[in-house]
Design a protein around this motif. Structure first.
Motif, PDB file in Angstrom:
ATOM      1  N   HIS A   1       4.419   0.662 -14.305  1.00  0.00           N
ATOM      2  CA  HIS A   1       4.808  -0.743 -14.237  1.00  0.00           C
ATOM      3  C   HIS A   1       4.966  -1.204 -12.788  1.00  0.00           C
ATOM      4  O   HIS A   1       4.442  -2.248 -12.378  1.00  0.00           O
ATOM      5  CB  HIS A   1       6.122  -0.941 -15.006  1.00  0.00           C
ATOM      6  N   ASN A   2       5.667  -0.410 -11.986  1.00  0.00           N
ATOM      7  CA  ASN A   2       5.926  -0.811 -10.606  1.00  0.00           C
ATOM      8  C   ASN A   2       4.665  -0.745  -9.751  1.00  0.00           C
ATOM      9  O   ASN A   2       4.483  -1.563  -8.842  1.00  0.00           O
ATOM     10  CB  ASN A   2       7.034   0.061 -10.012  1.00  0.00           C
ATOM     11  N   ARG A   3       3.796   0.212 -10.057  1.00  0.00           N
ATOM     12  CA  ARG A   3       2.509   0.242  -9.352  1.00  0.00           C
ATOM     13  C   ARG A   3       1.682  -0.993  -9.718  1.00  0.00           C
ATOM     14  O   ARG A   3       0.989  -1.568  -8.872  1.00  0.00           O
ATOM     15  CB  ARG A   3       1.745   1.529  -9.680  1.00  0.00           C
ATOM     16  N   GLY A   4       1.782  -1.403 -10.976  1.00  0.00           N
ATOM     17  CA  GLY A   4       1.103  -2.631 -11.382  1.00  0.00           C
ATOM     18  C   GLY A   4       1.591  -3.834 -10.601  1.00  0.00           C
ATOM     19  O   GLY A   4       0.808  -4.693 -10.189  1.00  0.00           O
TER      20      GLY A   4
ATOM     21  N   HIS B   1       0.837  -1.205   0.000  1.00  0.00           N
ATOM     22  CA  HIS B   1       0.000   0.000   0.000  1.00  0.00           C
ATOM     23  C   HIS B   1       0.868   1.250   0.000  1.00  0.00           C
ATOM     24  O   HIS B   1       0.564   2.234  -0.705  1.00  0.00           O
ATOM     25  CB  HIS B   1      -0.943  -0.012   1.206  1.00  0.00           C
ATOM     26  N   GLU B   2       1.945   1.244   0.794  1.00  0.00           N
ATOM     27  CA  GLU B   2       2.859   2.383   0.795  1.00  0.00           C
ATOM     28  C   GLU B   2       3.524   2.537  -0.569  1.00  0.00           C
ATOM     29  O   GLU B   2       3.737   3.661  -1.052  1.00  0.00           O
ATOM     30  CB  GLU B   2       3.919   2.211   1.878  1.00  0.00           C
ATOM     31  N   ALA B   3       3.848   1.421  -1.208  1.00  0.00           N
ATOM     32  CA  ALA B   3       4.451   1.465  -2.544  1.00  0.00           C
ATOM     33  C   ALA B   3       3.503   2.132  -3.522  1.00  0.00           C
ATOM     34  O   ALA B   3       3.900   3.006  -4.317  1.00  0.00           O
ATOM     35  CB  ALA B   3       4.801   0.057  -3.013  1.00  0.00           C
ATOM     36  N   ILE B   4       2.235   1.745  -3.488  1.00  0.00           N
ATOM     37  CA  ILE B   4       1.253   2.326  -4.411  1.00  0.00           C
ATOM     38  C   ILE B   4       1.110   3.820  -4.162  1.00  0.00           C
ATOM     39  O   ILE B   4       1.040   4.624  -5.106  1.00  0.00           O
ATOM     40  CB  ILE B   4      -0.101   1.606  -4.258  1.00  0.00           C
ATOM     41  N   ALA B   5       1.091   4.229  -2.886  1.00  0.00           N
ATOM     42  CA  ALA B   5       0.978   5.657  -2.565  1.00  0.00           C
ATOM     43  C   ALA B   5       2.154   6.438  -3.150  1.00  0.00           C
ATOM     44  O   ALA B   5       1.973   7.538  -3.701  1.00  0.00           O
ATOM     45  CB  ALA B   5       0.906   5.852  -1.053  1.00  0.00           C
ATOM     46  N   ASP B   6       3.366   5.888  -3.063  1.00  0.00           N
ATOM     47  CA  ASP B   6       4.533   6.570  -3.619  1.00  0.00           C
ATOM     48  C   ASP B   6       4.463   6.641  -5.141  1.00  0.00           C
ATOM     49  O   ASP B   6       4.786   7.673  -5.746  1.00  0.00           O
ATOM     50  CB  ASP B   6       5.817   5.856  -3.194  1.00  0.00           C
TER      51      ASP B   6
END
Length: 604
Positions: A218-221, A197-202
């Motif tokens: 790509h990374n959010r995917g 979740h923190e990754a998606i927020a960033d």
């Protein structure tokens, strides 16, 4: 023209964009005042014309004239950096800093050179020095400081210091809140740490700042994929590919998601595209091979595994994948050879012993299989698949109680192991415990209502208990799952025959024969049913077919003889009775032989 005039003329040309005119200004020799002119000409060559080698020549001349020219060392270092001469760049930065210890930008550039050489400790030290000096400068350019923190964060990430990297990216964002790359890289580390979740927020923040950052999509995917949000993952990979249609990683990861969603053909298309863009991607070959195996394209799967192993012959698991594909194709010896190679690379991989055991079972080497399962369980005594596989080998060797015990152990480890319940039921049925077998089949079907083997075996057990209606219900369930099984129709017909429902029995025997006409028993049983319904010509035709397929079947001759007798053809009836009597005599069944001889005497 004196030095000042020369310098100003070149500067004016430079300011007006007349770089070649500035270059053509005659360069006077011999006076230290002219060092600045050579330096300026080097700046034009490197900064505007990207001619770094010629720039270095001019910086060399400036330094020859003025050996204390710190900025010339600094700019020559930068030119050398662009030529990938990182050692030379570092030497020049050292000289520049010896002459001018307050040249903050030289620390920063030297840090970049150390970074390029993977000398991360020295890179970090220079970035720290840059930050400490920059905060004391009058202009205090925040972006430069942010870049230093960001680069140090990347360096720490490369060294595996994830928490240190996050701290640096946070510092970078304090100095430069609109730093998209810092958000994206921090998001990547959160992903590695499992903070999806923190990754998606960033990544969201990164894309707000730079909507064309394909890597961030790509990374959010990947983060959405890790969270099981497959549709959002696909949408992000799609966005990445819109921006960069040559993004091999996006095709590969979208293929993984599609495979997970059982869109196997779509997954293969994505893996194809990934491999077209990156023909050396071993993982893409492996994943495409696994999908092809699911689609039962074992030859295609093996070709992919071959390619992966050609790229990297030390991939132990790929030998296991190829072994399974070879086993599916009936190449059991090839499967064993692959398992041997796997176990050479990783002697403690319990699953490798299980795979080899499965191949040995297929070759009928059940004792060898049991040895491999034993070895697997020595390595990992919680491996349910090893207990399950060993149970099959033990059942084949008539160790039915051992098979029951192994399936029980597998079920204790994996309580929803439906196939283990089914196999335990099989062993119990063979030991005469029909009710225990049915209880196991019931449990297997409660876990997996589509387990066709459990329906069929429960039906066979109920048939043995003379529970014909229940047996018919089970065979019917099995036929709903596989309507092309001749055996299922044949067995349901037998249950209907036992209930004296001869017409429905004939219908089922007919379906079985339509699927596979090679079984003499189906012709015989349909003929017997037709005979009981008075269809003597139909019965005769069926019995002829049965005896064509099994010419030494005494019972079939007796039944056909009876049909001939009912049709009034006594001669042919006697011939068939005599044939059956001869067969029984050859078998040593003197009682049946004598009874039939007596019957023949009555007919004469």
């Amino acid at each position: 023209m004196n030095a000042e005039d020369f310098f100003n003329q070149g500067l004016n040309h430079n300011l007006q964009g007349e770089y070649q005119a500035a270059m053509s200004s005659e360069t006077p020799e011999g006076n230290a005042a002219y060092a600045e002119a050579y330096h300026n000409q080097g700046l034009i060559l490197s900064g505007q014309l990207n001619d770094y080698r010629s720039a270095i020549a001019n910086f060399n001349r400036a330094i020859e004239i003025n050996p204390n020219f710190a900025t010339a060392y600094y700019n020559r270092a930068n030119a050398r950096y662009f030529l990938a001469d990182y050692e030379g760049a570092i030497a020049d930065h050292n000289a520049a800093l010896q002459l001018d210890p307050n040249l903050a930008q030289s620390y920063h550039s030297r840090g970049n050179a150390y970074f390029a050489l993977a000398d991360y400790d020295k890179a970090i030290a220079d970035y720290i020095q840059t930050i400490e000096m920059s905060t004391q400068l009058a202009d205090n350019i925040n972006v430069d400081i942010a870049n230093a923190y960001h680069n140090r964060g990347v360096t720490r990430f490369e060294r595996g210091d994830h928490q240190g990297a996050i701290a640096d990216f946070q510092q970078a964002l304090q100095w430069h809140p609109h730093f998209a790359a810092a958000y994206s890289n921090r998001g990547n580390i959160h992903h590695i740490l499992g903070n999806y979740h923190e990754a998606i927020a960033d990544h969201n923040q990164s894309l707000q700042l730079d909507p064309n950052l394909a890597e961030a999509y790509h990374n959010r995917g990947n983060a959405h994929y890790a969270l099981g949000d497959y549709q959002s993952a696909i949408a992000n990979f799609n966005d990445a590919l819109k921006i960069n249609p040559s993004f091999a990683g996006a095709y590969y990861n979208r293929g993984l998601v599609l495979a997970h969603l059982k869109n196997y053909h779509g997954a293969i298309e994505d893996f194809n595209q990934a491999l077209k863009l990156n023909p050396d991607d071993v993982q893409a070959y492996c994943e495409r091979g696994l999908v092809r195996s699911i689609l039962e394209d074992y030859d295609g799967a093996i070709a992919d595994y071959d390619q992966a192993l050609q790229e990297n012959p030390t991939l132990a698991l790929v030998y296991g994948f190829r072994a399974n594909a070879r086993r599916r194709l009936g190449d059991y010896q090839g499967a064993i050879e692959d398992c041997n190679r796997l176990l050479q690379l990783n002697p403690n991989l319990a699953e490798g012993y299980c795979d080899r055991a499965a191949a040995r079972r297929s070759l009928g080497d059940h004792k060898g299989a049991i040895k491999d399962y034993d070895r697997a369980l020595q390595i990992n005594d919680h491996l349910a698949a090893a207990y399950y596989g060993r149970s099959i080998a033990r059942e084949a060797l008539q160790d039915l109680q051992g098979a029951i015990d192994d399936n029980t152990q597998a079920i204790e480890l994996v309580p929803d192991f439906s196939q283990a319940y089914c196999n335990r039921g099989n062993a119990r049925r063979l030991l005469g415990d029909e009710h225990g077998a049915i209880a196991d089949y019931n449990q297997a079907l409660e876990i997996n209502p589509d387990l066709i083997e459990a329906y069929y075996n429960r039906g066979s057990t109920r048939y043995a208990l003379e529970e014909y209606e229940s047996a018919i219900a089970d065979y019917t369930q099995a036929l709903q799952i596989n309507p092309q099984s001749a055996a299922f129709y044949s067995d349901r017909a037998n249950a209907r025959y036992a209930l004296e429902d001869y017409q429905k029995a004939i219908e089922d025997y007919s379906r079985a024969i339509a699927i596979d006409s090679s079984f003499a028993e189906d012709w015989y049983n349909r003929g017997r049913s037709r005979s009981l319904l008075g269809d003597l010509p139909g019965a005769l035709a069926d019995l002829n077919q049965a005896l064509q397929r099994q010419p030494n079947w005494a019972s079939a001759y007796i039944l056909r003889a009876d049909v001939y007798r009912n049709l009034g053809d006594t001669h042919r009836a006697i011939t068939d009775f005599q044939k059956s009597a001869d067969l029984y005599y050859q078998e040593g069944n003197i009682q049946y032989y004598q009874q039939i001889i007596e019957l023949i005497e009555q007919l004469r």
